[in-house]
Motif scaffolding. Sequence first.
Motif, mmCIF file in Angstrom:
data_model
loop_
_atom_site.group_PDB
_atom_site.id
_atom_site.type_symbol
_atom_site.label_atom_id
_atom_site.label_comp_id
_atom_site.label_asym_id
_atom_site.label_seq_id
_atom_site.Cartn_x
_atom_site.Cartn_y
_atom_site.Cartn_z
ATOM 1 N N PRO A 1 0.795 -1.252 0.062
ATOM 2 C CA PRO A 1 -0.062 -0.109 -0.018
ATOM 3 C C PRO A 1 0.669 1.247 0.159
ATOM 4 O O PRO A 1 1.903 1.050 0.644
ATOM 5 C CB PRO A 1 -0.785 -0.052 1.318
ATOM 6 N N GLY A 2 0.566 2.083 -0.862
ATOM 7 C CA GLY A 2 1.248 3.359 -0.976
ATOM 8 C C GLY A 2 2.487 3.387 -1.764
ATOM 9 O O GLY A 2 3.439 4.526 -1.902
ATOM 10 N N GLU A 3 2.967 2.199 -2.311
ATOM 11 C CA GLU A 3 4.066 2.031 -3.161
ATOM 12 C C GLU A 3 3.789 2.327 -4.568
ATOM 13 O O GLU A 3 3.079 1.905 -5.138
ATOM 14 C CB GLU A 3 4.769 0.665 -3.002
ATOM 15 N N SER A 4 4.709 3.439 -4.762
ATOM 16 C CA SER A 4 4.514 4.152 -6.402
ATOM 17 C C SER A 4 5.042 2.925 -7.133
ATOM 18 O O SER A 4 5.964 2.461 -7.071
ATOM 19 C CB SER A 4 5.200 5.124 -6.631
ATOM 20 N N ARG A 5 4.129 2.786 -8.445
ATOM 21 C CA ARG A 5 4.552 1.601 -9.431
ATOM 22 C C ARG A 5 4.194 2.113 -10.959
ATOM 23 O O ARG A 5 3.225 3.018 -10.985
ATOM 24 C CB ARG A 5 4.067 0.223 -8.868
ATOM 25 N N GLN A 6 5.009 1.852 -11.859
ATOM 26 C CA GLN A 6 4.966 2.129 -13.283
ATOM 27 C C GLN A 6 4.784 0.612 -13.757
ATOM 28 O O GLN A 6 5.763 -0.046 -13.361
ATOM 29 C CB GLN A 6 5.727 2.911 -13.784
ATOM 30 N N VAL A 7 4.039 0.340 -14.622
ATOM 31 C CA VAL A 7 3.873 -0.813 -15.311
ATOM 32 C C VAL A 7 4.116 -0.496 -16.776
ATOM 33 O O VAL A 7 3.162 0.460 -17.243
ATOM 34 C CB VAL A 7 2.327 -1.504 -15.140
ATOM 35 N N SER A 8 4.894 -1.298 -17.483
ATOM 36 C CA SER A 8 4.960 -0.967 -18.920
ATOM 37 C C SER A 8 5.256 -2.345 -19.669
ATOM 38 O O SER A 8 5.538 -3.165 -19.232
ATOM 39 C CB SER A 8 6.130 -0.081 -19.270
ATOM 40 N N ASN A 9 5.136 -2.182 -20.965
ATOM 41 C CA ASN A 9 5.622 -3.091 -22.114
ATOM 42 C C ASN A 9 6.698 -2.765 -22.903
ATOM 43 O O ASN A 9 6.261 -1.864 -23.819
ATOM 44 C CB ASN A 9 4.327 -3.673 -22.780
ATOM 45 N N PRO A 10 7.768 -3.034 -22.759
ATOM 46 C CA PRO A 10 8.964 -2.653 -23.247
ATOM 47 C C PRO A 10 9.066 -3.337 -24.645
ATOM 48 O O PRO A 10 9.945 -2.936 -25.465
ATOM 49 C CB PRO A 10 10.014 -3.062 -22.376
ATOM 50 N N GLY A 11 8.342 -4.389 -24.790
ATOM 51 C CA GLY A 11 8.792 -5.236 -25.993
ATOM 52 C C GLY A 11 7.875 -4.653 -27.266
ATOM 53 O O GLY A 11 7.201 -3.956 -27.104
#
Length: 113
Positions: free
Chosen positions: A88-98
């Motif tokens: 909880p509260g942990e910033s995250r970025q999700v991405s597809n580099p492929g």
Amino acid sequence: MNITRFAQAPAYFPANHEGMHCLRLQGHEAGPAASLWLGVSVLLPGGHTALDASAVEKHYVVLEGEVCIRTTEQTALLGQFDSVRLAPGESRQVSNPGNRAAMLLLAMPFPPG
């Protein structure tokens, strides 16, 4: 029992998600749930979220392809069936580099209250 067929899973449109198609599998508009909801996101090549946090923990499982998870402290490339828990509260970025689409399962509790 509540069954959601993948072909009928309702789409949802979270803010700050680009190049992603998000489907609700359980909970919210996909049916009743008491403690958590499940979703699947299809990330097109270059698809991503902003570097944001939520008040509840998140669990991701890569179903297909590769997905990069970035926090303010760490970056990890996850492959098929790899998983990650974000606090909880942990910033995250999700991405597809492929160059191929990726599919990501999300399990997330409902906010308190």
